[in-house]
Design an enzyme around this catalytic site. Structure first.
Site, PDB file in Angstrom:
ATOM      1  N   GLY A  29       0.822  -1.216   0.000  1.00  0.00           N
ATOM      2  CA  GLY A  29       0.000   0.000   0.000  1.00  0.00           C
ATOM      3  C   GLY A  29       0.851   1.258   0.000  1.00  0.00           C
ATOM      4  O   GLY A  29       0.533   2.248  -0.666  1.00  0.00           O
ATOM      5  N   ASP A  30       1.947   1.218   0.757  1.00  0.00           N
ATOM      6  CA  ASP A  30       2.864   2.361   0.781  1.00  0.00           C
ATOM      7  C   ASP A  30       3.497   2.582  -0.590  1.00  0.00           C
ATOM      8  O   ASP A  30       3.663   3.721  -1.036  1.00  0.00           O
ATOM      9  CB  ASP A  30       3.962   2.152   1.820  1.00  0.00           C
ATOM     10  CG  ASP A  30       3.432   2.137   3.244  1.00  0.00           C
ATOM     11  OD1 ASP A  30       2.382   2.764   3.492  1.00  0.00           O
ATOM     12  OD2 ASP A  30       4.059   1.493   4.098  1.00  0.00           O
ATOM     13  N   ALA A  31       3.849   1.484  -1.255  1.00  0.00           N
ATOM     14  CA  ALA A  31       4.444   1.593  -2.587  1.00  0.00           C
ATOM     15  C   ALA A  31       3.438   2.169  -3.578  1.00  0.00           C
ATOM     16  O   ALA A  31       3.779   3.030  -4.394  1.00  0.00           O
ATOM     17  CB  ALA A  31       4.927   0.221  -3.061  1.00  0.00           C
TER      18      ALA A  31
END
Length: 82
Positions: A29-31
């Protein structure tokens, strides 16, 4: 997998290209957010931002922890199924 993006005229769905293998979801999700925001900062269209984010998430899903390949090959083309 589907990613939804809310725009002024409604919600748009983007269907991910399925990775050949899923190794680890940590950092996915961060990526996605990082790729999206990087292209947004470059004043790209929402479709281009989503494509960049999906590419980043796609690469991270196939590796242990939040890692990218030595030579990423994102070429700016749509990285979702139309």
């Amino acid at each position: 997998m589907i990613t939804n993006v809310f725009e002024e005229d409604g919600i748009k769905e983007y269907k991910w290209k399925k990775p050949s293998k899923i190794v680890d979801t940590h950092g996915c999700g961060d990526a996605l957010a990082g790729g999206f925001l990087a292209y947004l900062a470059l004043d790209k269209s929402i479709d281009e931002c989503v494509s960049a984010g999906l590419y980043c998430a796609y690469e991270v899903l196939q590796r242990l922890a939040c890692q990218f390949p030595d030579k990423p090959n994102f070429n700016g083309q749509p990285f979702y199924e139309k």
